[in-house]
Motif scaffolding. Structure first.
Motif, PDB file in Angstrom:
ATOM      1  N   ILE A  53      12.815  31.100 -42.974  1.00 11.73           N
ATOM      2  CA  ILE A  53      14.078  30.504 -43.441  1.00 11.73           C
ATOM      3  C   ILE A  53      13.795  29.270 -44.282  1.00 11.73           C
ATOM      4  N   ASP A  54      12.830  28.458 -43.859  1.00  4.24           N
ATOM      5  CA  ASP A  54      12.483  27.269 -44.634  1.00  4.24           C
ATOM      6  C   ASP A  54      12.008  27.644 -46.027  1.00  4.24           C
ATOM      7  N   GLU A  55      11.229  28.716 -46.152  1.00  4.09           N
ATOM      8  CA  GLU A  55      10.754  29.163 -47.463  1.00  4.09           C
ATOM      9  C   GLU A  55      11.919  29.583 -48.350  1.00  4.09           C
ATOM     10  N   ILE A  56      12.885  30.286 -47.778  1.00  2.00           N
ATOM     11  CA  ILE A  56      14.059  30.708 -48.541  1.00  2.00           C
ATOM     12  C   ILE A  56      14.851  29.492 -49.008  1.00  2.00           C
ATOM     13  N   LEU A  57      15.028  28.504 -48.124  1.00  2.00           N
ATOM     14  CA  LEU A  57      15.787  27.309 -48.488  1.00  2.00           C
ATOM     15  C   LEU A  57      15.053  26.495 -49.551  1.00  2.00           C
ATOM     16  N   ARG A  58      13.727  26.402 -49.450  1.00  2.74           N
ATOM     17  CA  ARG A  58      12.952  25.671 -50.469  1.00  2.74           C
ATOM     18  C   ARG A  58      13.024  26.371 -51.819  1.00  2.74           C
ATOM     19  N   ALA A  59      12.986  27.701 -51.819  1.00  2.00           N
ATOM     20  CA  ALA A  59      13.077  28.449 -53.079  1.00  2.00           C
ATOM     21  C   ALA A  59      14.441  28.262 -53.725  1.00  2.00           C
ATOM     22  N   GLY A  60      15.459  28.043 -52.933  1.00  2.00           N
ATOM     23  CA  GLY A  60      16.805  27.876 -53.462  1.00  2.00           C
ATOM     24  C   GLY A  60      17.097  26.487 -53.995  1.00  2.00           C
ATOM     25  N   ALA A  93      21.125  22.766 -39.771  1.00  2.00           N
ATOM     26  CA  ALA A  93      20.293  21.614 -39.402  1.00  2.00           C
ATOM     27  C   ALA A  93      19.167  21.382 -40.398  1.00  2.00           C
ATOM     28  N   ARG A  94      18.528  22.441 -40.861  1.00  2.00           N
ATOM     29  CA  ARG A  94      17.343  22.311 -41.700  1.00  2.00           C
ATOM     30  C   ARG A  94      17.647  22.074 -43.175  1.00  2.00           C
ATOM     31  N   LYS A  95      18.751  22.588 -43.692  1.00  2.00           N
ATOM     32  CA  LYS A  95      19.036  22.484 -45.123  1.00  2.00           C
ATOM     33  C   LYS A  95      19.060  21.034 -45.608  1.00  2.00           C
ATOM     34  N   PRO A 122      20.170  27.964 -59.553  1.00  2.00           N
ATOM     35  CA  PRO A 122      21.569  27.583 -59.803  1.00  2.00           C
ATOM     36  C   PRO A 122      22.408  27.807 -58.556  1.00  2.00           C
ATOM     37  N   ARG A 123      23.476  27.070 -58.444  1.00  2.00           N
ATOM     38  CA  ARG A 123      24.303  27.087 -57.235  1.00  2.00           C
ATOM     39  C   ARG A 123      24.762  28.498 -56.839  1.00  2.00           C
ATOM     40  N   LYS A 124      25.171  29.290 -57.793  1.00  2.00           N
ATOM     41  CA  LYS A 124      25.681  30.633 -57.501  1.00  2.00           C
ATOM     42  C   LYS A 124      24.578  31.600 -57.082  1.00  2.00           C
ATOM     43  N   GLN A 125      23.314  31.239 -57.299  1.00  2.00           N
ATOM     44  CA  GLN A 125      22.216  32.142 -56.976  1.00  2.00           C
ATOM     45  C   GLN A 125      21.490  31.761 -55.684  1.00  2.00           C
ATOM     46  N   ARG A 126      21.945  30.736 -55.006  1.00  2.00           N
ATOM     47  CA  ARG A 126      21.316  30.339 -53.750  1.00  2.00           C
ATOM     48  C   ARG A 126      21.720  31.282 -52.632  1.00  2.00           C
ATOM     49  N   HIS A 127      20.860  31.398 -51.655  1.00  2.00           N
ATOM     50  CA  HIS A 127      21.127  32.274 -50.518  1.00  2.00           C
ATOM     51  C   HIS A 127      22.173  31.658 -49.596  1.00  2.00           C
ATOM     52  N   THR A 128      23.104  32.474 -49.181  1.00  2.00           N
ATOM     53  CA  THR A 128      24.058  32.063 -48.159  1.00  2.00           C
ATOM     54  C   THR A 128      23.442  32.372 -46.799  1.00  2.00           C
TER      55      THR A 128
END
Length: 91
Positions: free
Chosen positions: A2-9, A47-49, A13-19
């Motif tokens: 999950i941390d890797e996904i959040l760092r990649a986002g 918590a992590r974002k 752009p805002r519309k392309q970030r993972h929900t």
């Protein structure tokens, strides 16, 4: 993961970030994590974002700036008209 996904986002752009819904789906599909509930993923992301954004320099470390003033040393006042009725009479 999950941390890797959040760092990649962070730079996406805002519309392309993972929900959270998409992150949960990726964990289920790509990593067969069937023993993790959506609520657990949502709480972890919440918590992590902010922590990951701060670590990457994308957000403030603290949003609260404590101030300390000695009593009577500083004051703030707003100006305006006020009508006071003191003991039944208006001065």
């Amino acid at each position: 993961m999950i941390d890797e996904i959040l760092r990649a986002g962070l730079d996406a752009p805002r519309k392309q970030r993972h929900t959270v819904k998409r992150i949960f789906a990726r964990l289920s599909d790509e990593h067969t994590m069937i023993d993790v509930s959506y609520q657990v993923v949502r709480a972890y992301v919440a918590a992590r974002k902010p922590e990951i954004r701060t670590e990457a320099g994308h957000g403030p470390a603290e949003v609260f700036v404590p101030q300390s003033h000695r009593p009577g040393m500083e004051a703030e006042a707003d100006f305006g008209e006020v009508a006071i009725r003191l003991r039944g009479t208006t001065p």
